[in-house]
Design a protein around this motif. Structure first.
Motif, short mmCIF file in Angstrom:
data_model
loop_
_atom_site.label_atom_id
_atom_site.label_comp_id
_atom_site.label_asym_id
_atom_site.label_seq_id
_atom_site.Cartn_x
_atom_site.Cartn_y
_atom_site.Cartn_z
N GLY B 40 0.80 -1.22 0.00
CA GLY B 40 0.00 0.00 0.00
C GLY B 40 0.83 1.27 0.00
O GLY B 40 2.07 1.23 0.03
N LEU B 41 0.14 2.42 -0.02
CA LEU B 41 0.81 3.72 -0.11
C LEU B 41 1.71 3.96 1.11
O LEU B 41 2.88 4.32 0.97
N SER B 42 1.16 3.74 2.30
CA SER B 42 1.92 4.03 3.52
C SER B 42 3.14 3.13 3.63
O SER B 42 4.25 3.59 3.93
N GLY B 43 2.95 1.82 3.38
CA GLY B 43 4.06 0.89 3.47
C GLY B 43 5.16 1.23 2.47
O GLY B 43 6.34 1.11 2.77
N THR B 44 4.75 1.66 1.29
CA THR B 44 5.72 1.99 0.25
C THR B 44 6.59 3.17 0.67
O THR B 44 7.82 3.12 0.53
N ILE B 45 5.96 4.20 1.20
CA ILE B 45 6.75 5.37 1.60
C ILE B 45 7.68 4.98 2.75
O ILE B 45 8.85 5.35 2.77
N ALA B 46 7.14 4.18 3.71
CA ALA B 46 7.97 3.74 4.84
C ALA B 46 9.19 2.96 4.34
O ALA B 46 10.30 3.14 4.84
N LEU B 47 8.97 2.15 3.33
CA LEU B 47 10.04 1.32 2.79
C LEU B 47 11.10 2.17 2.08
O LEU B 47 12.30 1.89 2.18
N ALA B 217 5.58 -4.61 9.60
CA ALA B 217 4.36 -5.39 9.90
C ALA B 217 3.88 -6.08 8.64
O ALA B 217 3.41 -7.23 8.69
N GLU B 218 4.01 -5.42 7.50
CA GLU B 218 3.57 -6.04 6.24
C GLU B 218 4.47 -7.21 5.87
O GLU B 218 4.00 -8.23 5.38
N VAL B 219 5.78 -7.04 6.14
CA VAL B 219 6.72 -8.15 5.88
C VAL B 219 6.33 -9.36 6.73
O VAL B 219 6.29 -10.50 6.24
N LEU B 220 6.03 -9.11 8.00
CA LEU B 220 5.67 -10.21 8.91
C LEU B 220 4.35 -10.86 8.47
O LEU B 220 4.19 -12.08 8.55
N HIS B 221 3.43 -10.02 8.01
CA HIS B 221 2.15 -10.55 7.54
C HIS B 221 2.37 -11.46 6.33
O HIS B 221 1.78 -12.53 6.22
N THR B 222 3.26 -11.04 5.45
CA THR B 222 3.59 -11.87 4.28
C THR B 222 4.27 -13.16 4.73
O THR B 222 3.99 -14.23 4.20
N SER B 224 3.81 -14.74 7.35
CA SER B 224 2.84 -15.67 7.95
C SER B 224 1.94 -16.30 6.89
O SER B 224 1.05 -17.08 7.21
N GLY B 225 2.19 -15.92 5.63
CA GLY B 225 1.40 -16.52 4.54
C GLY B 225 0.13 -15.78 4.26
O GLY B 225 -0.79 -16.33 3.66
N GLY B 226 0.08 -14.50 4.71
CA GLY B 226 -1.15 -13.73 4.56
C GLY B 226 -1.39 -13.17 3.18
O GLY B 226 -2.49 -12.81 2.85
N THR B 227 -0.34 -13.08 2.37
CA THR B 227 -0.52 -12.49 1.04
C THR B 227 0.00 -13.44 -0.02
O THR B 227 1.18 -13.74 -0.07
N GLU B 228 -0.87 -13.92 -0.84
CA GLU B 228 -0.48 -14.84 -1.91
C GLU B 228 -0.18 -14.03 -3.17
O GLU B 228 -0.86 -13.06 -3.47
N VAL B 229 0.86 -14.43 -3.89
CA VAL B 229 1.20 -13.74 -5.13
C VAL B 229 0.80 -14.61 -6.31
O VAL B 229 1.10 -15.80 -6.34
N GLN B 230 0.09 -14.01 -7.27
CA GLN B 230 -0.33 -14.77 -8.45
C GLN B 230 0.44 -14.27 -9.68
O GLN B 230 1.10 -13.26 -9.64
#
Lengths: 150, 506
Positions: B40-47, B217-222, B224-230
């Motif tokens: 997302g926007l916020s995560g991108t700027i933080a990164l 937090a987004e990295v940790l969520h990923t 944990s398997g929370g975001t699948e990439v297609q």
């Protein structure tokens, strides 16, 4: 009453988080009483902390009661929360590694461990990615941006 | 006319080769990172904050402007091609964008989204040029009472419309304020909640909190398997052209969406999400192709995407003129400014006109670059989505932690990022929103300072806050909003109970 359809583990996690938030806000309020409030016309160091502490503890209490009595939102901690915590543990160790092992070595080791934790099956590619990340970020920060790396 | 001259001067400053390169890099990196599912926007700027370290202030601001608009656009790409909304504002885009992609019109959806974002972005910047100076001049006359009431109203509105439980959002905002009180008390210089740790006397870094709650937090969520990439569909250059009919239907939707976004962006809260939902509802009711809704109506992409970007642009008005971020994306942008010693607020325009107008000009340039560079490269960008997360996320994590170290060349900030990464992962996963917490951390010191000053000035009489027109109005609005929100909650519960009783009787 707790919703019967909600898995017990999810409800337990919700309760643990709500309880932890109450403990944190109550602890904060307890510490806030160690600072002088002053008066409404002459606020001191404890002025806002006490107000925020009372408000936060009250809200955390309502939240805990509401979690106990009503159906909370479902948990979305993923299928492998322990893997997430493992990643967090490796990242928490990173600053310690930086202090003792230097930038290049500790960054490479941490990246390698993370790649493996994220599920990479081979060994060669993780080593290459780890070395490239360590070297690449070193070049970017230390050489291009001329920042003082740890 | 004066604004126009200053803006032209801003273009001269922003159009140096170095700044143009920074704008292009910002737009490209913002789009690439914004496409990572879930960031997302916020995560991108933080990164991407760390890559600005070492740059001069204007170049860094130009880079951030590019990242800001690039990230907003990157999110729409995953929504259209993969049906994966990067954040709340992109959810609506999935509804019509993904069906368009499935019937081979993904390219047209992407180009309409880009053109809509460009139009809304430019209109938003025109509003910024027109209004920011006026608001900032008015803000120079504000006293602590006004700042206190604006901050309180912003927090109340943000907590009330973030979504989910009001109690939880209010709790998050209050905890944010608590975190903001760690460190030296602004009135008496007493160290508070420092536990004898020297680094905490300066307070907990707002930037580290943001990098943790959004980036890590987004990295940790990923993890944990929370975001699948297609695997995304292939997009060729010729696929990007909308048909004449599609263009004719999209144009009015873009204008309507832009207008909705511009208005909603001026209200504290997740303006991107709210404006995109409002725009979708408007298009579904009024557009020519309303019968196609649900099966890939182009108005359902054009309107919400324009609204989202319009809101992202107009939310810069309160940020730059008052120094108060109305949502987490603006707070992150402000973080980037603060790192480089630039404090948004009324004094930015009068005290640092070169920086302000250079930044505004660079936003125009960034929007144009977004359209010219990103659209033809969308197929290349989409291939990034195929990068395995096992390699991508570790690199992202290391980048975030190194960036945290550079905030103050301190390992304490790295620890804070990890701590808030875990906290953010757990809280988000259990239904708590991070935006009120982050804004609370930011506004906490402002609220404390202005609250204490107001109480001294008003001799401890809280009711006197109502005596001043602006502070009284803001406080009245905040109280009215709380009452309405509680009444609404009670009404919804009663309806649910009545429905449940009726259901059990039948």
């Amino acid at each position: 009453m707790r919703d019967a359809a909600l898995p017990r583990s999810n409800w337990t996690i919700q309760l643990v988080v709500a309880g932890a938030l109450l403990a944190i806000t109550a602890g904060y309020l307890f510490l806030a009483f160690g600072y002088s409030f002053g008066s409404w016309s002459n606020p001191r160091a404890g002025f806002l902390p006490r107000i925020a502490g009372v408000l936060g503890t009250g809200l955390a209490l309502i939240n805990l009661v509401s979690t106990l009595l009503r159906r909370p939102a479902d948990c979305d901690l993923g299928e492998m929360p322990l893997r997430a915590l493992g990643v967090a543990a490796v990242l928490a160790a990173y600053p310690v590694g930086l202090s003792f092992g230097g930038y290049l070595a500790s960054t490479a080791i941490v990246t390698f461990l993370l790649v493996k934790l994220f599920g990479a099956r081979t060994w060669l590619m993780p080593v290459v990615v780890a070395a490239a990340t360590s070297g690449g970020t070193y070049l970017l920060f230390a050489r291009v941006l001329e920042l003082r790396i740890p | 006319m004066e604004s126009l001259n200053l803006l032209l001067n801003g273009f001269q400053l922003a159009a140096t080769p170095g700044n143009l390169a920074a704008a292009a890099i910002g737009v490209l990196l913002g789009t690439l990172a914004g496409m990572l599912p879930g960031l997302g926007l916020s995560g991108t700027i933080a990164l991407l904050i760390p890559i600005s370290f070492g740059l001069d202030p204007l170049t860094a601001l130009v880079l951030f402007a590019g990242i800001y608009f690039g990230a907003a656009y990157g999110g729409s790409t995953t929504s259209i091609l993969l049906n994966v909304p990067g954040e709340g504002a992109s959810v609506v885009t999935c509804i019509e964008g993904y069906p368009m992609a499935r019937r081979g019109r993904g390219g047209a959806a992407l180009s309409v989204a880009a053109i809509g974002s460009f139009v809304a972005g430019v209109l938003g910047l025109v509003s910024l040029v027109t209004l920011a100076g006026v608001v900032a001049r008015a803000a120079l006359a504000f006293g602590p009472q006004e700042y206190l009431c604006i901050a309180v109203l912003a927090l109340v509105l943000l907590s009330g419309i973030t979504g989910g439980s009001l109690v939880r959002s209010a709790l998050m905002a209050t905890i944010g304020i608590m975190i903001g009180t760690v460190g030296m008390d602004p009135l008496t210089a007493t160290g508070r909640f420092t536990f004898q740790v020297d680094a905490l006397y300066d307070g907990i870094s707002f930037i580290a909190v943001i990098m943790g709650t959004y980036g890590l937090a987004e990295v940790l969520h990923t993890a944990s398997g929370g975001t699948e990439v297609q695997r995304p569909p292939r997009i060729r250059l010729r696929d990007l052209y909308p048909t004449r009919e599609e263009a004719g239907r999209a144009a009015p939707a873009i204008l309507r969406g832009s207008f909705i976004g511009l208005l909603v962006g001026l209200i504290p809260g997740p303006s991107g999400t709210i404006s995109s939902f409002l725009s979708y509802a408007t298009e579904k009711r009024f557009s020519r192709g309303r019968s196609e809704f649900g099966n890939g109506a182009i108005e359902g992409v054009a309107g919400p995407e324009s609204a989202n970007n319009g809101a992202d642009s107009s939310t810069l008005i309160p940020l730059l003129s008052l120094g108060i971020p109305f949502n987490s994306g603006a707070a992150l942008l402000m973080t980037g400014f603060l790192i480089h010693g630039v404090t948004p607020g009324p004094n930015l325009i009068s005290g640092h006109p070169d920086l302000f107008w250079g930044l505004v000009a660079s936003m125009f340039i960034g929007n144009l670059m977004l359209l010219v560079i990103n659209l033809p490269l969308v197929g290349v960008f989409a291939s990034v989505l195929m990068t395995p997360t096992a390699y991508l996320m570790p690199i992202v994590s290391v980048f975030v932690l190194i960036g945290a170290y550079f905030i103050d060349t301190s390992f304490v900030d790295v620890g804070v990022v990890v701590l808030f990464g875990v906290v953010g992962y757990l809280l988000r996963g259990t239904g708590y929103h991070m935006a009120p917490l982050v804004i609370g951390v930011f506004l906490g010191p402002l609220i404390e300072r202005s609250f204490a000053q107001s109480m001294v000035l008003l001799d401890g009489d809280l009711l006197k806050l109502f005596a001043r027109p602006l502070s009284g109005t803001m406080l009245g609005l905040a109280i009215a909003f709380i009452i309405l929100r509680i009444a609404y909650g009670v009404l919804v519960q009663r309806r649910a109970a009545a429905t449940s009783v009726a259901g059990s009787q039948t």
